[in-house]
Design a protein around this motif. Structure first.
Motif, PDB file in Angstrom:
ATOM      1  N   LEU A  24       0.814  -1.212   0.000  1.00 52.55           N
ATOM      2  CA  LEU A  24       0.000   0.000   0.000  1.00 52.55           C
ATOM      3  C   LEU A  24       0.850   1.266   0.000  1.00 52.55           C
ATOM      4  CD1 LEU A  24      -2.706  -1.183   2.542  1.00 52.55           C
ATOM      5  CD2 LEU A  24      -3.075  -0.710   0.116  1.00 52.55           C
ATOM      6  N   LEU A  33      -3.686   6.443   3.831  1.00 42.91           N
ATOM      7  CA  LEU A  33      -4.184   5.091   4.071  1.00 42.91           C
ATOM      8  C   LEU A  33      -5.061   5.062   5.313  1.00 42.91           C
ATOM      9  CD1 LEU A  33      -0.957   2.955   3.500  1.00 42.91           C
ATOM     10  CD2 LEU A  33      -2.797   3.399   1.873  1.00 42.91           C
ATOM     11  N   GLU A  37      -8.229  -0.220   5.584  1.00 43.41           N
ATOM     12  CA  GLU A  37      -7.657  -0.654   4.305  1.00 43.41           C
ATOM     13  C   GLU A  37      -6.447  -1.558   4.535  1.00 43.41           C
ATOM     14  OE1 GLU A  37      -6.380   1.489   0.093  1.00 43.41           O
ATOM     15  OE2 GLU A  37      -6.556   2.665   1.937  1.00 43.41           O
ATOM     16  N   SER A  40      -7.615  -4.949   5.864  1.00 51.03           N
ATOM     17  CA  SER A  40      -8.301  -5.674   4.799  1.00 51.03           C
ATOM     18  C   SER A  40      -7.287  -6.300   3.850  1.00 51.03           C
ATOM     19  CB  SER A  40      -9.234  -4.726   4.035  1.00 51.03           C
ATOM     20  OG  SER A  40      -9.837  -5.384   2.946  1.00 51.03           O
ATOM     21  N   ARG A  41      -6.258  -5.538   3.493  1.00 46.51           N
ATOM     22  CA  ARG A  41      -5.226  -6.079   2.602  1.00 46.51           C
ATOM     23  C   ARG A  41      -4.463  -7.218   3.292  1.00 46.51           C
ATOM     24  NH1 ARG A  41      -2.171  -4.044  -1.910  1.00 46.51           N
ATOM     25  NH2 ARG A  41      -4.021  -2.738  -2.260  1.00 46.51           N
TER      26      ARG A  41
END
Length: 213
Positions: A24, A33, A37, A40-41
């Protein structure tokens, strides 16, 4: 940098978060960010993030520190048989530039997220601090290098690495820029032009031999 957890399950969660962060942060800065997120990644629960990191800033610093540790290990290997402290400093600059050429994504993340990156008491700066002190003890450096040499050297290394990423230079151009920067850096520390040029030429040649695009 956050310490790696001892519990195997916690280690897996930590590594999943770090891998997600590397992906990310290559796309956007840490401020852009969201924790949701990131988790989740990483495919972990949100609470797991805060078990390992106080906030997003700490998360970014941990990742930057991990990459810097990887770079320092490379520098250590490159300088393993080198005793001359000036050559060790120059070899560290060469290795940093090769790292930037080979790992531009990691380099960018490291430079954006490292904490206290030019401070003498930063643990990851102990290698360059020791080499700078040893070089100063030879009597070849100007008196200002005692207090400001580390900041000066690391600042130039970072500029060289950033420029290599931004300009996407090839090995030949990188070797020329390395040679120029080492001459500027070493003469700035107090070495003679001839001595600086000799170190620079040697490191430039090593870069061409070591870097395989």
């Amino acid at each position: 940098m956050s310490a790696l957890p001892k519990n195997p399950r916690s280690q897996r969660t930590y590594r999943a978060l770090v891998v997600a962060g590397l992906e990310l942060l290559a796309e956007r800065p840490i401020d852009a960010l969201a924790v949701d997120e990131i988790v989740s990644r990483a495919r972990v629960a949100k609470g797991s993030f805060f078990n390992h990191f106080h906030d997003k800033a700490a998360f970014g610093r941990a990742i930057g520190g991990e990459i810097r540790t990887e770079l320092e290990e490379r520098i250590g290997r490159a300088n393993a048989t080198v005793s001359d402290p000036v050559a060790r400093l120059a070899g560290g600059m060469r290795t940093g530039l090769i790292f930037a050429l080979e790992e531009p994504r990691k380099t960018k993340i490291m430079l954006l997220n490292m904490s206290q990156s030019t401070l003498r008491d930063q643990p990851l700066n102990q290698g360059v601090a020791a080499d700078m002190s040893a070089a100063f003890a030879t009597g070849r450096l100007r008196k200002e290098a005692r207090e400001s040499g580390i900041r000066y050297w690391l600042g130039l290394c970072q500029v060289l690495m950033i420029n290599a990423i931004e300009r996407r230079v090839d090995a030949t151009e990188a070797a020329k820029r390395l040679e120029d920067m080492i001459i500027l850096a070493l003469t700035g520390l107090g070495l003679s032009g001839d001595d600086a040029a000799s170190y620079a030429a040697s490191q430039s040649q090593l870069l061409l031999e070591e870097h395989q695009p």
